[in-house]
Design a protein around this motif. Structure first.
Motif: not given
Length: 507
Positions: A138, A161, A192, A198, A203
């Protein structure tokens, strides 16, 4: 706010503040129960929170940190613990002596494509492991990619996060930290940033943004072509930075594309044909084998035993070394046990240094000690030679792999680099590896006392025990190497990692 010397949750002692950001302070700390160094993040909650909002944040921070504790991977900075002292959460993690990727790019400039691909692929392996365990990072960004001093690449801040992205921290930045709107938001995937959850795909977008900074020095543009990106990285970055998650490449595809750019790994060192039985026939035989293979007794087994020189006989070591073929691995002259003049080099007198962290070393008398945030060094009076010890709480380190990565990091900053040895060695403390080389720095470094145009000679040893990793580094101008080499042999033989008992006299 915590203070130096404070004991947190009756176990972790705050030693010194290492840095402050929007979400709080990072401390160097000490785990008094396991007697190991740790990093402690003091999460400073935004002021004026209601009690309900404060409890919600603390519970989320604790839950995420507990999830991150499950991750065990060589390229993930481990999360050890989480707790509260008063109303303040503290997250305890592995202490990693390192430079962050953004710090390296800011100080040294963008990385070559092959090196950036290697680092990114390593971080990708950490993300893949976490995703398989159901954990999302995240907050993947260059500040959380650590290039450790022992050569490892690690992804840090798993479990952080909430303070990195929660709107409460965005609205109320910590006094003295960076202003809101900088850092984390730049590397958030578009979905995001729009408030989406997430995901593994998010990522991967953040990883692509991190790679973009590594090779260009700037974050990716909001939209438009990637004109500044080197051609060989354009395909993988285009795939990772696709704005729509369904069009984004997956981890397997990214790994394949990065592997095509990453330089091939060096072949494993050749282990010459010696059976296990022959290695236990006595100290003198071990020294002879070491001389025949590497030209220097400390590269084999006798030099790894505290007091090994005395038990085998100092005269026997000198005699066996002299009888072996002259080798550049041991010395720049044809007299590996003596000075450049051909006269026997005298070993410097040593004294003991016992660290608060529990390790012990014999160090040259009269050399000046420097206590740095993550290491302790001793420097000769003329400033040319140095011995440095770094001990961390890293477990499961592969010493040879760590040194191999360190070599790849060194190469771009060195000219006339010459590898003399890079191989695993057998030691009583645990898996170990040695790296010996000469190089001429491309630029002077006041911090490391390196002069431009001077050839240096370095010997680096990594020792991995069940609880710690130790890195011993001996550096000297190449012209002084033969004179100082007998002292180095003794210094390496005396070193004791934490909690390994008594040692012989260093004199």
């Amino acid at each position: 706010m915590g203070t130096a010397g404070q004991l947190i949750v009756r176990r972790y002692r705050l030693l010194r503040a290492l840095g402050q950001g929007r979400t709080g302070l990072v401390w160097e700390g000490h785990d008094t129960l396991l007697d190991r160094p740790v990093a402690i993040r003091e999460v400073l909650l935004p002021p004026n929170l209601s009690e309900t909002a404060r409890l919600r944040l603390v519970q989320r921070i604790s839950r995420e940190a507990r999830q991150a504790e499950r991750l065990h991977h060589p390229h993930i900075a481990a999360v050890y613990d989480v707790g509260e002292e008063g109303d303040t959460p503290f997250v305890v993690t592995e202490l990693v002596p390192s430079r962050s990727l953004d710090g390296v790019v800011s100080g040294d400039g963008p990385l070559p494509p092959a090196e950036a691909a290697r680092i990114t692929r390593t971080v990708l392996s950490a993300l893949t492991h976490a995703h398989a365990a159901g954990v999302r990072h995240g907050d993947v960004r260059p500040a959380n990619v650590l290039l450790a001093h022992d050569g490892r690449v690690l992804l840090a801040d798993f479990g952080m996060t909430v303070p990195a992205t929660d709107p409460a921290f965005t609205r109320d930045p910590v006094p003295g930290g960076p202003p809101a709107g900088r850092g984390t938001e730049t590397y958030l995937a578009p979905e995001r940033a729009a408030g989406g959850p997430r995901t593994a795909a998010a990522d991967l977008w953040s990883l692509g943004a991190t790679l973009h900074l590594a090779v260009t020095g700037t974050p990716p543009p909001g939209q438009g072509p990637l004109e500044e990106v080197p051609g060989e990285l354009r395909a993988v970055l285009t795939g990772l930075l696709a704005r729509e998650p369904r069009r984004r490449i997956d981890a397997e595809t990214a790994d394949r594309l990065l592997a095509e750019i990453e330089p091939p790994s060096p072949p494993p060192p050749v282990r010459r044909g010696l059976s296990r039985a022959r290695l236990v026939t006595g100290i003198a035989a071990a020294v002879l084998v070491a001389c025949a293979v590497g030209g220097w007794a400390v590269g084999g087994w006798a030099g790894l035993r505290p007091g090994g020189e005395n038990r085998a006989g100092a005269g026997a070591v000198a005699s066996l070394t002299a009888s072996a073929p002259a080798s550049p691995l041991a010395s720049s002259s044809a007299t590996p046990s003596g000075s450049a003049s051909g006269q026997p080099a005298r070993r410097l007198k040593l004294k003991w240094h016992t660290s608060d962290a529990g390790w012990r070393a014999g160090v040259p008398r009269g050399w000046t000690r420097e206590d740095l945030p993550y290491s302790t060094s001793w420097r000769s009076l003329d400033g040319g030679a140095a011995f440095t010890v770094e001990v961390t709480g890293q477990r499961g380190t592969d010493p040879l792999a760590a040194l191999g990565e360190a070599e790849e990091i060194l190469r771009p900053d060195a000219r006339t680099y010459r590898k003399l040895r890079l191989r695993a060695v057998t030691g009583e403390h645990g898996p170990s590896a040695d790296w010996e080389f000469t190089w001429t720095p491309r630029r002077a470094s006041a911090r490391d006392h390196l002069a431009k145009g001077v050839e240096y000679h370095q010997y680096r040893r990594v020792i991995s025990t069940g609880t710690t990793t130790s890195v011993l580094t001996w550096t000297a101008p190449a012209a002084d190497w033969d004179t100082l080499r007998p002292t180095l042999v003794r210094v390496l033989s005396l070193f004791q990692p934490p909690s390994l008992g008594a040692t012989p006299s260093p004199a």
